[in-house]
Design a protein around this motif. Structure first.
Motif, PDB file in Angstrom:
ATOM      1  N   GLU A 110       0.904  -1.171   0.075  1.00  0.00           N
ATOM      2  CA  GLU A 110      -0.047  -0.058  -0.240  1.00  0.00           C
ATOM      3  C   GLU A 110       0.624   1.214  -0.341  1.00  0.00           C
ATOM      4  OE1 GLU A 110      -1.893  -0.307   3.401  1.00  0.00           O
ATOM      5  OE2 GLU A 110      -3.782  -1.894   3.221  1.00  0.00           O
ATOM      6  N   LYS A 167      -5.315   6.447  -1.765  1.00  0.00           N
ATOM      7  CA  LYS A 167      -4.588   5.554  -0.733  1.00  0.00           C
ATOM      8  C   LYS A 167      -4.959   4.989  -2.158  1.00  0.00           C
ATOM      9  CE  LYS A 167      -4.898   1.716   2.529  1.00  0.00           C
ATOM     10  NZ  LYS A 167      -5.642   0.695   3.648  1.00  0.00           N
ATOM     11  N   THR A 197      -3.360   0.215  -3.002  1.00  0.00           N
ATOM     12  CA  THR A 197      -4.072  -1.175  -2.665  1.00  0.00           C
ATOM     13  C   THR A 197      -3.745  -1.318  -3.874  1.00  0.00           C
ATOM     14  OG1 THR A 197      -4.769  -0.836  -0.914  1.00  0.00           O
ATOM     15  CG2 THR A 197      -4.139  -2.675  -1.163  1.00  0.00           C
TER      16      THR A 197
END
Length: 204
Positions: free
Chosen positions: A120, A131, A133
């Motif tokens: 991440e 964010k 991932t």
């Protein structure tokens, strides 16, 4: 003496395939053939789909934050822009790989990471804490793109979410990237938004 001469003649005839008493060394595998994102000078990739563009490896390098990145050039119509790629021990890190991400540094592939184990990173993009991932969905598989089948493919999935006032909000945007060994990115799949497939390439 006659038998010795015969043996020498046979060795000479078979020399291109087998050496007498010694195996021939195999041809060394080039760096590009071992690479999931080749950067050899003059290599080109042409993409189509929802966002057609041409990518060229310039052969130049640039030091960013003390590390040496390879310089790539993207051409979309009349517009040209540069991006930068760092390769370290199977980890491929890009800067400027997508115009909307600006100069954000992203580890787009970690080829030695086990399937399903995520990595991440969080960056501020256009003023929004974002964010990303990423995880490997599959390794060593075949993938057919635009009628051509590629081998030794790694499928990387990237899920994006936003953080607002400490709360993570899922963007419902999942992208799948497919990297073929010795070729590069063969497909970027943005789900309902469409795809960007590799049409032609020339890896030097």
């Amino acid at each position: 003496m006659y038998k010795l001469k015969q043996l020498l003649i046979l060795c000479l005839i078979a020399g291109a395939l087998v050496s007498c008493g010694k195996e021939t060394d195999p041809e060394p595998v080039s760096t590009a053939e071992q690479d999931y994102l080749p950067t050899t000078k003059g290599s080109t990739w042409e993409y189509g789909g929802i966002s057609p563009y041409t990518l060229t490896a310039t052969g130049e390098t640039k030091v960013i934050n003390g590390k040496t990145f390879h310089v790539m050039e993207t051409t979309e119509g009349t517009e040209k822009r540069k991006s930068y790629l760092l390769k370290e021990k199977g980890v491929y890190t890009g800067i400027g790989m997508h115009p909307e991400l600006g100069d954000v540094e992203i580890a787009i592939l970690k080829e030695e990471t086990p399937i399903g184990k995520p990595w991440e990173q969080t960056n501020t993009i256009n003023g929004v804490e974002t964010k990303m991932t990423l995880s490997i969905v599959a390794k060593g598989v075949s993938k057919t793109v635009e009628g051509k089948t590629y081998q030794n493919v790694i499928n990387v999935k990237m899920e994006t979410s936003y953080i607002f006032m400490g709360i993570e909000i899922d963007s419902d945007v999942t992208t799948n990237y497919y990297f073929a060994k010795g070729v590069g990115i063969i497909l970027s799949d943005f789900g309902a938004m469409g795809q960007v497939p590799l049409l032609t390439y020339d890896v030097k």
